[in-house]
Enzyme design. Structure first.
Site, PDB file in Angstrom:
ATOM      1  N   ARG A 120       0.844  -1.194   0.000  1.00 17.86           N
ATOM      2  CA  ARG A 120       0.000   0.000   0.000  1.00 17.86           C
ATOM      3  C   ARG A 120       0.879   1.242   0.000  1.00 17.86           C
ATOM      4  O   ARG A 120       1.071   1.900   1.020  1.00 17.86           O
ATOM      5  CB  ARG A 120      -0.962  -0.043   1.176  1.00 17.86           C
ATOM      6  CG  ARG A 120      -2.035  -1.095   0.953  1.00 17.86           C
ATOM      7  CD  ARG A 120      -3.247  -0.915   1.813  1.00 17.86           C
ATOM      8  NE  ARG A 120      -4.388  -1.604   1.242  1.00 17.86           N
ATOM      9  CZ  ARG A 120      -5.555  -1.746   1.853  1.00 17.86           C
ATOM     10  NH1 ARG A 120      -5.738  -1.226   3.048  1.00 17.86           N
ATOM     11  NH2 ARG A 120      -6.534  -2.385   1.269  1.00 17.86           N
ATOM     12  N   GLN A 125      -1.199   2.380  -5.894  1.00 18.02           N
ATOM     13  CA  GLN A 125      -2.620   2.617  -5.630  1.00 18.02           C
ATOM     14  C   GLN A 125      -3.517   2.213  -6.792  1.00 18.02           C
ATOM     15  O   GLN A 125      -4.583   1.626  -6.598  1.00 18.02           O
ATOM     16  CB  GLN A 125      -2.851   4.090  -5.275  1.00 18.02           C
ATOM     17  CG  GLN A 125      -2.429   4.453  -3.868  1.00 18.02           C
ATOM     18  CD  GLN A 125      -2.721   5.914  -3.546  1.00 18.02           C
ATOM     19  OE1 GLN A 125      -3.004   6.709  -4.440  1.00 18.02           O
ATOM     20  NE2 GLN A 125      -2.650   6.273  -2.279  1.00 18.02           N
ATOM     21  N   ASP A 128      -4.241  -1.601  -6.890  1.00 19.15           N
ATOM     22  CA  ASP A 128      -4.688  -2.211  -5.640  1.00 19.15           C
ATOM     23  C   ASP A 128      -6.059  -2.871  -5.791  1.00 19.15           C
ATOM     24  O   ASP A 128      -7.095  -2.230  -5.647  1.00 19.15           O
ATOM     25  CB  ASP A 128      -4.719  -1.130  -4.550  1.00 19.15           C
ATOM     26  CG  ASP A 128      -4.974  -1.692  -3.162  1.00 19.15           C
ATOM     27  OD1 ASP A 128      -5.301  -2.887  -3.047  1.00 19.15           O
ATOM     28  OD2 ASP A 128      -4.843  -0.930  -2.182  1.00 19.15           O
ATOM     29  N   SER A 131      -8.401  -2.706  -2.594  1.00 14.14           N
ATOM     30  CA  SER A 131      -9.129  -1.455  -2.389  1.00 14.14           C
ATOM     31  C   SER A 131     -10.302  -1.339  -3.350  1.00 14.14           C
ATOM     32  O   SER A 131     -11.414  -0.960  -2.960  1.00 14.14           O
ATOM     33  CB  SER A 131      -8.193  -0.254  -2.555  1.00 14.14           C
ATOM     34  OG  SER A 131      -7.260  -0.200  -1.490  1.00 14.14           O
ATOM     35  N   TYR A 228      -2.616  -0.910   7.235  1.00 19.13           N
ATOM     36  CA  TYR A 228      -3.559  -1.809   7.885  1.00 19.13           C
ATOM     37  C   TYR A 228      -3.567  -1.576   9.390  1.00 19.13           C
ATOM     38  O   TYR A 228      -2.594  -1.098   9.969  1.00 19.13           O
ATOM     39  CB  TYR A 228      -3.175  -3.269   7.620  1.00 19.13           C
ATOM     40  CG  TYR A 228      -3.303  -3.694   6.195  1.00 19.13           C
ATOM     41  CD1 TYR A 228      -4.514  -4.145   5.693  1.00 19.13           C
ATOM     42  CD2 TYR A 228      -2.209  -3.656   5.327  1.00 19.13           C
ATOM     43  CE1 TYR A 228      -4.639  -4.544   4.373  1.00 19.13           C
ATOM     44  CE2 TYR A 228      -2.322  -4.052   4.005  1.00 19.13           C
ATOM     45  CZ  TYR A 228      -3.542  -4.503   3.541  1.00 19.13           C
ATOM     46  OH  TYR A 228      -3.659  -4.893   2.237  1.00 19.13           O
TER      47      TYR A 228
END
Length: 374
Positions: A120, A125, A128, A131, A228
């Site tokens: 992350r 991004q 991902d 996500s 996280y």
């Protein structure tokens, strides 16, 4: 270079490429071959892939000479017998729970890349998949809760009297939790939320929800690595349990999303706390597959305890196959585009790149991931 797009197993309606990404991939100078029927359950006809520049075939034809294989869930190794040694398999491979399959990929000479293990960091991004899929899961959790809840979400003022707004409590403010907050607000609920990471307080407030935090205990250990949540101190756990017990008894809907990578989901709500909620309330547990945040929840099932409906949510993004496929496919394209060598017309994966190191499971007939070695 040829890229193969596979049709998923019967329980997986998503697909790893959509016509939009097929066009972008062909613009890189590659051939794209799609297994017939791959997009059917995501509302994509074969003719749409052909119009985007892809060829169609059965699995044997699609895999022949393919240098890259795209999938949503990692395919059963037995279905990849026609894959060339050295081919790169990219998808959500669930490495820890499917270790035998990872070993089989290695023996078959495939280079397996688990996109769910992408770090992350800012550069990753757009790749991902966790996500993008969690965003949809957070939305669907609230929609499912609304369907199971026997009352309206928004406040309604009518000639016959006023209907009070539903009270929605979100536990765990990651991607799924933030989307659950936003969706609950759009539906007119009174929304509150909590998390062990203090940095999420402002995010909760920015969405118009009420933050519920333990402020009386110092030394919170909730800030985990990689974005996280981590473990909490025993003192914080006790204080949070007391705070949640008082708050949850007043709520109509609860959405739980807490996960700790590599560990069972933390228990957030006990059976005794469920019993304090009024009859007709609903809890949706997005961590059901990992053991559940809620005592008594059953993965993939809806049960009623103490008059409260417990929904053990499993892979909610699958129920929005068209949208989840589109996001997943763009994640994979963004990864390929970021590492594409235009001169060599191939995927260049440097051994010292932190994204590559994180997601590469197998290479040259060996399991190379440090996470799988430990």
């Amino acid at each position: 270079m040829k890229i193969a797009v596979l049709k998923e197993a019967a329980d997986e309606p998503r697909v790893a490429a959509i016509p939009e990404t097929v066009k972008k991939l062909t613009a890189l100078g590659v051939r794209v071959a799609v297994e017939r029927g791959a997009g059917a359950r995501a509302s994509i006809d074969d003719c749409e892939y052909e119009a985007a520049g892809a060829s169609l075939g059965d699995r044997t034809e699609v895999l022949k000479d393919a240098g890259i294989i795209l999938s949503v869930q990692g395919p059963a190794p037995s279905t990849l017998k026609d894959a060339a040694r050295g081919a790169i398999l990219i998808g959500a491979l669930d490495p820890t729970r499917r270790r035998d399959d990872i070993d089989a990929y290695s023996k078959a000479g495939l280079q397996a890349l688990a996109m769910e293990w992408a770090p992350r960091i800012t550069r990753a991004q757009s790749m991902d998949i966790l996500s993008s899929q969690s965003n949809l899961a957070g939305y669907k959790a609230v929609v499912d809760a609304a369907a199971a809840y026997g009352r309206a979400f928004p406040m309604m003022m009518t000639a016959a009297g006023t209907v009070s707004a539903a009270k929605l409590f979100v536990m765990g403010v990651g991607v799924a939790g933030l989307q659950a907050i936003a969706t609950g607000r759009r539906l007119g609920a009174q929304v509150s939320a909590t998390d062990v990471r203090s940095a999420t307080r402002e995010q909760i407030q920015s969405l118009g929800a009420k933050p519920v935090f333990v402020d009386s205990v110092a030394g919170i250990e909730g800030e985990g690595s990689g974005g996280y949540a981590g473990e909490m101190s025993p003192e914080y756990q006790a204080a949070q349990a007391e705070l949640v017990s008082g708050h949850i008894a007043k709520q109509d809907i609860v959405i739980t999303t807490a996960l700790i990578p590599g560990r069972p989901a933390p228990r957030l709500i006990s059976d005794a706390q469920v019993a304090t909620m009024r009859a007709g309330s609903v809890i949706v547990d997005l961590a059901a597959e990992a053991g559940g945040n809620v005592e008594g929840v059953e993965p993939g099932k809806t049960v009623v305890r103490h008059g409260v409906t417990l929904i053990g949510a499993v892979q909610l993004a699958r129920s929005l196959a068209a949208d989840s496929s589109a996001l997943f496919a763009r994640n994979l394209y963004n990864f390929i585009a970021a590492f594409w060598d235009k001169e060599g017309a191939a995927l260049a994966l440097p051994d010292d790149d932190e994204i590559v190191t994180a997601i590469r499971l197998t290479n040259d007939g060996k399991v190379v991931s440090e996470r799988l070695k430990s």
